[in-house]
Design a protein around this motif. Structure first.
Motif, PDB file in Angstrom:
ATOM      1  N   MET A  70       0.979  -1.250  -0.053  1.00 38.45           N
ATOM      2  CA  MET A  70      -0.169   0.068  -0.112  1.00 38.45           C
ATOM      3  C   MET A  70       0.931   1.155   0.019  1.00 38.45           C
ATOM      4  O   MET A  70       1.741   1.196   0.655  1.00 38.45           O
ATOM      5  CB  MET A  70      -0.852  -0.122   1.016  1.00 38.45           C
ATOM      6  N   SER A  71       0.682   2.334  -0.833  1.00 36.91           N
ATOM      7  CA  SER A  71       1.377   3.531  -0.833  1.00 36.91           C
ATOM      8  C   SER A  71       0.232   4.658  -0.808  1.00 36.91           C
ATOM      9  O   SER A  71      -0.693   4.578  -1.676  1.00 36.91           O
ATOM     10  CB  SER A  71       2.396   3.338  -1.895  1.00 36.91           C
ATOM     11  N   ALA A  72       0.950   5.847  -0.526  1.00 39.88           N
ATOM     12  CA  ALA A  72       0.063   7.054  -0.417  1.00 39.88           C
ATOM     13  C   ALA A  72       0.747   8.023  -1.559  1.00 39.88           C
ATOM     14  O   ALA A  72       2.005   8.052  -1.857  1.00 39.88           O
ATOM     15  CB  ALA A  72       0.281   7.907   0.718  1.00 39.88           C
ATOM     16  N   HIS A  73      -0.038   8.836  -2.356  1.00 36.87           N
ATOM     17  CA  HIS A  73       0.608   9.482  -3.629  1.00 36.87           C
ATOM     18  C   HIS A  73      -0.188  10.721  -3.540  1.00 36.87           C
ATOM     19  O   HIS A  73      -1.365  10.820  -3.492  1.00 36.87           O
ATOM     20  CB  HIS A  73       0.379   8.806  -5.090  1.00 36.87           C
ATOM     21  N   SER A  74       0.538  11.963  -4.406  1.00 39.80           N
ATOM     22  CA  SER A  74      -0.067  13.055  -4.516  1.00 39.80           C
ATOM     23  C   SER A  74      -0.071  13.228  -6.207  1.00 39.80           C
ATOM     24  O   SER A  74      -0.542  14.517  -6.358  1.00 39.80           O
ATOM     25  CB  SER A  74       0.510  14.188  -3.688  1.00 39.80           C
ATOM     26  N   ASP A  75       0.578  12.354  -6.836  1.00 41.62           N
ATOM     27  CA  ASP A  75       1.314  12.717  -8.178  1.00 41.62           C
ATOM     28  C   ASP A  75       0.404  11.417  -8.910  1.00 41.62           C
ATOM     29  O   ASP A  75       0.998  10.310  -8.679  1.00 41.62           O
ATOM     30  CB  ASP A  75       2.620  12.857  -8.318  1.00 41.62           C
ATOM     31  N   PRO A  76      -0.588  11.699  -9.970  1.00 39.93           N
ATOM     32  CA  PRO A  76      -0.893  10.370 -10.684  1.00 39.93           C
ATOM     33  C   PRO A  76       0.338   9.857 -11.322  1.00 39.93           C
ATOM     34  O   PRO A  76      -0.069   8.408 -11.611  1.00 39.93           O
ATOM     35  CB  PRO A  76      -2.099  11.052 -11.593  1.00 39.93           C
ATOM     36  N   MET A  77       1.034  10.298 -11.988  1.00 42.62           N
ATOM     37  CA  MET A  77       2.126   9.611 -12.491  1.00 42.62           C
ATOM     38  C   MET A  77       2.774   8.657 -11.561  1.00 42.62           C
ATOM     39  O   MET A  77       3.401   7.544 -12.153  1.00 42.62           O
ATOM     40  CB  MET A  77       3.415  10.838 -12.845  1.00 42.62           C
ATOM     41  N   THR A  78       3.010   8.745 -10.218  1.00 40.92           N
ATOM     42  CA  THR A  78       3.321   7.684  -9.501  1.00 40.92           C
ATOM     43  C   THR A  78       2.183   6.765  -9.055  1.00 40.92           C
ATOM     44  O   THR A  78       2.537   5.528  -8.858  1.00 40.92           O
ATOM     45  CB  THR A  78       4.331   8.187  -8.228  1.00 40.92           C
ATOM     46  N   ALA A  79       1.070   7.347  -8.944  1.00 42.69           N
ATOM     47  CA  ALA A  79       0.022   6.433  -8.236  1.00 42.69           C
ATOM     48  C   ALA A  79      -0.414   5.572  -9.378  1.00 42.69           C
ATOM     49  O   ALA A  79      -0.962   4.559  -8.885  1.00 42.69           O
ATOM     50  CB  ALA A  79      -1.315   7.416  -8.045  1.00 42.69           C
ATOM     51  N   PHE A  80      -0.385   5.804 -10.569  1.00 40.53           N
ATOM     52  CA  PHE A  80      -0.938   4.954 -11.580  1.00 40.53           C
ATOM     53  C   PHE A  80       0.154   3.974 -12.182  1.00 40.53           C
ATOM     54  O   PHE A  80      -0.057   3.159 -13.237  1.00 40.53           O
ATOM     55  CB  PHE A  80      -1.535   5.667 -12.637  1.00 40.53           C
ATOM     56  N   LYS A  81       1.481   3.899 -11.474  1.00 40.73           N
ATOM     57  CA  LYS A  81       2.555   3.100 -12.263  1.00 40.73           C
ATOM     58  C   LYS A  81       2.280   1.723 -12.297  1.00 40.73           C
ATOM     59  O   LYS A  81       1.882   0.957 -11.288  1.00 40.73           O
ATOM     60  CB  LYS A  81       3.673   3.415 -11.389  1.00 40.73           C
ATOM     61  N   ALA A 120       0.579   6.972 -20.153  1.00 43.83           N
ATOM     62  CA  ALA A 120       1.992   7.122 -19.723  1.00 43.83           C
ATOM     63  C   ALA A 120       2.330   5.850 -18.915  1.00 43.83           C
ATOM     64  O   ALA A 120       3.199   5.344 -19.148  1.00 43.83           O
ATOM     65  CB  ALA A 120       2.446   8.393 -19.013  1.00 43.83           C
ATOM     66  N   VAL A 121       1.754   5.601 -17.681  1.00 40.13           N
ATOM     67  CA  VAL A 121       2.282   4.580 -16.897  1.00 40.13           C
ATOM     68  C   VAL A 121       1.485   3.481 -16.495  1.00 40.13           C
ATOM     69  O   VAL A 121       2.245   2.388 -15.787  1.00 40.13           O
ATOM     70  CB  VAL A 121       2.705   5.337 -15.538  1.00 40.13           C
ATOM     71  N   ALA A 122       0.253   3.271 -16.793  1.00 43.22           N
ATOM     72  CA  ALA A 122      -0.390   2.081 -16.443  1.00 43.22           C
ATOM     73  C   ALA A 122      -0.363   0.836 -17.029  1.00 43.22           C
ATOM     74  O   ALA A 122       0.293   1.098 -18.312  1.00 43.22           O
ATOM     75  CB  ALA A 122      -1.930   2.485 -16.439  1.00 43.22           C
ATOM     76  N   SER A 123      -0.705  -0.213 -16.733  1.00 41.84           N
ATOM     77  CA  SER A 123      -0.832  -1.368 -17.471  1.00 41.84           C
ATOM     78  C   SER A 123      -1.352  -1.229 -18.747  1.00 41.84           C
ATOM     79  O   SER A 123      -2.341  -0.303 -18.670  1.00 41.84           O
ATOM     80  CB  SER A 123      -1.098  -2.501 -16.714  1.00 41.84           C
ATOM     81  N   ARG A 124      -1.039  -1.712 -19.626  1.00 40.21           N
ATOM     82  CA  ARG A 124      -1.891  -1.527 -21.186  1.00 40.21           C
ATOM     83  C   ARG A 124      -3.249  -2.322 -21.016  1.00 40.21           C
ATOM     84  O   ARG A 124      -4.128  -1.955 -21.740  1.00 40.21           O
ATOM     85  CB  ARG A 124      -1.094  -2.183 -22.301  1.00 40.21           C
ATOM     86  N   ASN A 125      -3.448  -3.005 -20.100  1.00 42.70           N
ATOM     87  CA  ASN A 125      -4.767  -3.898 -19.895  1.00 42.70           C
ATOM     88  C   ASN A 125      -5.485  -3.256 -18.680  1.00 42.70           C
ATOM     89  O   ASN A 125      -6.519  -3.755 -18.114  1.00 42.70           O
ATOM     90  CB  ASN A 125      -4.610  -5.241 -19.770  1.00 42.70           C
ATOM     91  N   VAL A 126      -5.074  -1.958 -18.362  1.00 41.98           N
ATOM     92  CA  VAL A 126      -5.783  -1.233 -17.066  1.00 41.98           C
ATOM     93  C   VAL A 126      -7.240  -1.239 -17.425  1.00 41.98           C
ATOM     94  O   VAL A 126      -7.743  -0.511 -18.341  1.00 41.98           O
ATOM     95  CB  VAL A 126      -4.954   0.085 -16.766  1.00 41.98           C
ATOM     96  N   LYS A 127      -7.934  -1.605 -16.492  1.00 40.49           N
ATOM     97  CA  LYS A 127      -9.402  -1.391 -16.307  1.00 40.49           C
ATOM     98  C   LYS A 127      -9.725  -0.311 -15.437  1.00 40.49           C
ATOM     99  O   LYS A 127      -9.426  -0.192 -14.298  1.00 40.49           O
ATOM    100  CB  LYS A 127     -10.082  -2.810 -15.789  1.00 40.49           C
TER     101      LYS A 127
END
Ligand code: NAX
Length: 328
Positions: A70-81, A120-127
């Motif tokens: 579990m991790s906390a983020h304030s930036d979608p670029m890290t949250a959606f990795k 940019a960063v999510a899995s190509r199959n992200v739902k």
């Protein structure tokens, strides 16, 4: 053991988040044998980040066996990795004196940024499931902002409307909710949505025949389902949260694990079915299998239904018009 799935939740310190996160970590969404990693996004605001830490302390204290990280983020670029599932719950609420247009624009900005980050960063199959309102238009914006991801990966939540309709029909007929099949909700997640029980059955019997009351449909059922969100705010002083979280769990659960031939409702990009312009994120009756949804085709649309579908479609097209300059 299965490899963990990465699930991002935005607005994680909000009301819906407070119900949703615990159920995801408990295996209600992806299965009791599926470990999960939660990647939680909140606005950078100090109070929101602190509240998020508090929720995470409580999640820790549940000692969920399926929670693998579990991790906390304030930036979608890290949250959606590398995420497999995105629940986009956080949105800009309507403030005092805020026009509908301002609300649409504020949210268009959020969902443009988040769509680009997914791209940019999510899995190509992200739902992706968008819960934050205006859900259909926000999903449309995220989809348009992520040209490298398949459009079909973007969905909006109509499931709360669907579940509300199920519960109203169960009450009216005196039959268990689990016995109701082939119900659907067309359109926008808003009071204009069109909950449609013309095809619904209970133990093989037509629900329409069982109820046999066109006035109840028009004057009681549709307004009750359409205005349910408002009725809950009126009674509770707060908007639907646990029921919204439950609907989000149902939506993703069924998308990933399948409906075994049963109908459900999802807000999905239209393929042109039922004369809904292609790409419009619209509530349709679907079945799901192997992680893919399929629109139920060939249903007869009578005059009353076409009228209702046009009203909710026109509202969506207007919303889209309002953000056109931001999306292109
Ligand atoms: P809350 O205001 O309790 O929580 C929203 C949270 O999102 C806040 O903590 C806020 O800091 C955060 N947030 C705002 N912008 C963000 C951003 N850019 N990135 C990350 N986090 C952000 O609202 P809640 O009651 O949880 O409702 C959330 C959304 O769901 C609202 O837009 C609401 O209108 C919508 N709903 C949608 C429903 C549906 O059926 N589709 C039904 C329930 C609900 O009303």
């Amino acid at each position: 053991a299965k490899a963990p799935m990465r699930v991002a939740v935005t607005g994680a310190a909000g009301q819906i988040g407070y119900s949703l996160l615990f159920r995801i970590a408990n295996g209600d969404m992806l299965g009791k044998d599926q470990p999960v990693i939660l990647q939680l996004l909140e606005i950078p605001d100090e109070k929101a980040q602190k509240a998020l830490k508090g929720v995470m302390m409580e999640i820790d204290d549940c000692a969920f066996p399926l929670l693998a990280g579990m991790s906390a983020h304030s930036d979608p670029m890290t949250a959606f990795k590398d995420i497999d599932v995105a629940l986009l719950v956080g949105a800009r609420p309507r403030g005092p004196g805020m026009e509908r247009k301002d609300l649409l624009e504020a949210n268009a900005q959020i969902f443009t940024v988040q769509g680009k980050a997914l791209d940019a960063v999510a899995s190509r199959n992200v739902k992706v499931l968008v819960v934050g309102n205006p859900a259909n238009t926000n999903a449309y914006i995220a989809m348009k902002s992520a040209p490298n991801l398949p459009a079909k990966n973007f969905t909006a939540m109509l499931r709360l409307d669907h579940n509300r309709a199920l519960s109203q029909i169960a009450a009216k007929t005196g039959k268990p909710v689990a016995s109701i099949e082939k119900l659907c909700v067309w359109g926008n997640h808003s009071p204009t949505m069109y909950a449609d029980y013309r095809f619904a059955t209970i133990d093989g019997q037509s629900v329409k025949d069982m109820i046999n009351d066109a006035a109840w449909n028009k004057d009681t059922f549709l307004p009750t389902v359409g205005k349910r969100g408002g009725a809950i705010i009126e009674a509770r002083g707060l908007s639907s949260a646990a029921s919204a979280a439950n609907a989000a769990i149902d939506h993703v659960h069924d998308w990933v694990l399948g409906t075994n031939g049963k109908w459900t409702t999802m807000g999905i990009p239209s393929d042109g079915s039922y004369d809904i312009p292609e790409g419009t994120i619209f509530g349709f009756p679907v079945t799901t299998e192997n992680g893919e949804y399929k629109i139920i085709s060939g249903l007869a649309i009578d005059e009353f239904s076409r009228e209702r579908i046009n009203v909710t479609l026109n509202e969506l097209l207007e919303e889209r018009e309002g953000v056109k300059h931001l999306v292109g």
